[in-house]
Design a protein around this motif. Sequence first.
Motif, short mmCIF file in Angstrom:
data_model
loop_
_atom_site.label_atom_id
_atom_site.label_comp_id
_atom_site.label_asym_id
_atom_site.label_seq_id
_atom_site.Cartn_x
_atom_site.Cartn_y
_atom_site.Cartn_z
N LEU A 1 2.07 52.61 38.72
CA LEU A 1 2.87 52.83 39.93
C LEU A 1 2.54 51.76 40.96
CD1 LEU A 1 4.78 54.60 41.65
CD2 LEU A 1 2.76 55.88 42.36
N VAL A 2 3.59 51.13 41.45
CA VAL A 2 3.47 50.16 42.54
C VAL A 2 4.30 50.72 43.69
CG1 VAL A 2 3.96 47.80 43.28
CG2 VAL A 2 3.24 48.24 40.93
N VAL A 3 3.75 50.71 44.88
CA VAL A 3 4.46 51.26 46.04
C VAL A 3 4.85 50.12 46.97
CG1 VAL A 3 4.33 52.88 47.96
CG2 VAL A 3 3.10 53.37 45.84
N CYS A 4 6.15 50.02 47.26
CA CYS A 4 6.68 49.01 48.18
C CYS A 4 7.27 49.71 49.40
CB CYS A 4 7.79 48.20 47.52
SG CYS A 4 7.22 47.01 46.33
N PRO A 5 7.12 49.12 50.59
CA PRO A 5 7.63 49.77 51.79
C PRO A 5 9.12 49.59 52.03
CG PRO A 5 6.45 47.80 52.39
CD PRO A 5 6.29 47.95 50.91
N SER A 6 9.76 48.63 51.33
CA SER A 6 11.18 48.39 51.60
C SER A 6 11.85 47.72 50.41
CB SER A 6 11.35 47.49 52.84
OG SER A 6 10.84 46.19 52.54
N ARG A 7 13.16 47.72 50.42
CA ARG A 7 13.92 47.03 49.38
C ARG A 7 13.64 45.53 49.43
NH1 ARG A 7 18.94 50.55 51.29
NH2 ARG A 7 18.65 52.34 49.93
N GLU A 8 13.46 45.01 50.63
CA GLU A 8 13.17 43.58 50.78
C GLU A 8 11.84 43.24 50.14
OE1 GLU A 8 14.07 45.59 53.40
OE2 GLU A 8 16.15 44.91 53.48
N GLU A 9 10.83 44.07 50.33
CA GLU A 9 9.52 43.85 49.72
C GLU A 9 9.62 43.93 48.19
OE1 GLU A 9 6.48 42.92 50.93
OE2 GLU A 9 7.50 42.63 52.84
N PHE A 10 10.45 44.83 47.69
CA PHE A 10 10.66 44.93 46.24
C PHE A 10 11.26 43.64 45.72
CE2 PHE A 10 13.59 46.25 42.71
CZ PHE A 10 12.60 46.37 41.74
N ALA A 11 12.26 43.10 46.42
CA ALA A 11 12.88 41.84 46.01
C ALA A 11 11.85 40.71 45.98
CB ALA A 11 14.04 41.49 46.94
N ILE A 12 10.97 40.68 46.98
CA ILE A 12 9.92 39.66 47.02
C ILE A 12 8.94 39.89 45.87
CG2 ILE A 12 7.93 38.83 48.36
CD1 ILE A 12 9.67 39.52 50.88
N TRP A 13 8.61 41.15 45.59
CA TRP A 13 7.71 41.49 44.49
C TRP A 13 8.29 41.01 43.17
CZ3 TRP A 13 7.59 44.82 40.23
CH2 TRP A 13 6.32 45.13 39.73
N LEU A 14 9.62 41.08 43.04
CA LEU A 14 10.29 40.60 41.82
C LEU A 14 10.30 39.08 41.73
CD1 LEU A 14 13.42 42.91 41.44
CD2 LEU A 14 11.34 42.89 40.06
N GLY A 15 9.97 38.43 42.84
CA GLY A 15 9.94 36.97 42.82
C GLY A 15 11.17 36.32 43.42
N GLU A 16 12.03 37.12 44.02
CA GLU A 16 13.20 36.54 44.67
C GLU A 16 12.74 35.87 45.96
OE1 GLU A 16 16.23 39.49 45.23
OE2 GLU A 16 16.23 40.05 43.12
N PRO A 17 13.34 34.73 46.27
CA PRO A 17 12.91 34.03 47.49
C PRO A 17 13.28 34.81 48.74
CG PRO A 17 14.84 32.98 46.55
CD PRO A 17 14.42 34.06 45.58
N ARG A 18 12.44 34.64 49.75
CA ARG A 18 12.75 35.25 51.04
C ARG A 18 13.96 34.55 51.63
NH1 ARG A 18 8.45 37.85 54.25
NH2 ARG A 18 6.73 38.20 52.87
N PRO A 19 14.79 35.27 52.36
CA PRO A 19 15.90 34.61 53.03
C PRO A 19 15.35 33.61 54.05
CG PRO A 19 15.97 36.99 53.39
CD PRO A 19 14.75 36.69 52.58
N ALA A 20 15.96 32.45 54.08
CA ALA A 20 15.51 31.42 55.00
C ALA A 20 15.79 31.85 56.43
CB ALA A 20 16.21 30.10 54.71
N ARG A 21 14.85 31.58 57.30
CA ARG A 21 15.06 31.88 58.72
C ARG A 21 15.78 30.71 59.35
NH1 ARG A 21 10.45 35.21 61.62
NH2 ARG A 21 10.14 36.76 60.03
N ARG A 22 16.81 31.02 60.04
CA ARG A 22 17.55 29.97 60.73
C ARG A 22 16.97 29.78 62.11
NH1 ARG A 22 23.46 31.67 61.01
NH2 ARG A 22 23.10 30.55 62.91
N GLU A 23 16.77 28.53 62.45
CA GLU A 23 16.30 28.24 63.79
C GLU A 23 17.53 28.20 64.70
OE1 GLU A 23 14.14 24.71 66.31
OE2 GLU A 23 13.87 24.79 64.14
N VAL A 24 17.48 28.98 65.74
CA VAL A 24 18.61 29.04 66.67
C VAL A 24 18.30 28.08 67.82
CG1 VAL A 24 19.97 30.51 68.18
CG2 VAL A 24 19.05 31.43 66.05
N ARG A 25 19.15 27.10 67.94
CA ARG A 25 18.99 26.14 69.02
C ARG A 25 20.10 26.34 70.04
NH1 ARG A 25 17.85 20.81 65.34
NH2 ARG A 25 15.86 21.53 64.55
N PRO A 26 19.77 26.27 71.30
CA PRO A 26 20.81 26.45 72.32
C PRO A 26 21.79 25.29 72.27
CG PRO A 26 18.70 25.93 73.34
CD PRO A 26 18.46 26.08 71.87
#
Length: 146
Positions: A103-128
């Motif tokens: 049993l592996v416990v993940c706190p969110s669907r996003e953490e599960f995706a990361i656990w599977l090895g899927e890349p994190r969504p890229a953070r966009r830098e917001v420039r004014p």
Amino acid sequence: MGLRSTTRMLGSWTVLAVEGELSANTAWQLHGRLREALELSPLVALDITDATVQDATPLAVLAGVLHRGPTRPGVVVAIVPDPAARHYLNHAEHARNRATSRLVVCPSREEFAIWLGEPRPARREVRPRPDLLAGAGGHRPPRGGR
């Protein structure tokens, strides 16, 4: 309120998504659905993000199915946003031999995706944008909100 579930495949994983109330009254339904999912695939993600955990009974059922479950080995990733439920499951697994834990416990669907090895969504830098900062006549608004 009853227990509803859907099952889908995600690569080699069977994803069992559960909605509704998880309690002593619905624990037997969770038990049956989890065993069915483990028969489909030895890799199961149990997503209880949209379920309400009323008591610890279904969590005990989850831990028990893995240790007294099907003869073929399997792994269950439980997606459990509720911190108290996660604590219970982690404690239950710690009480058993971690070396044989399935049993592996993940706190969110996003953490599960990361656990599977899927890349994190890229953070966009917001420039004014200068054109949005410029006021009437091409002047910037004064600093300090004045």
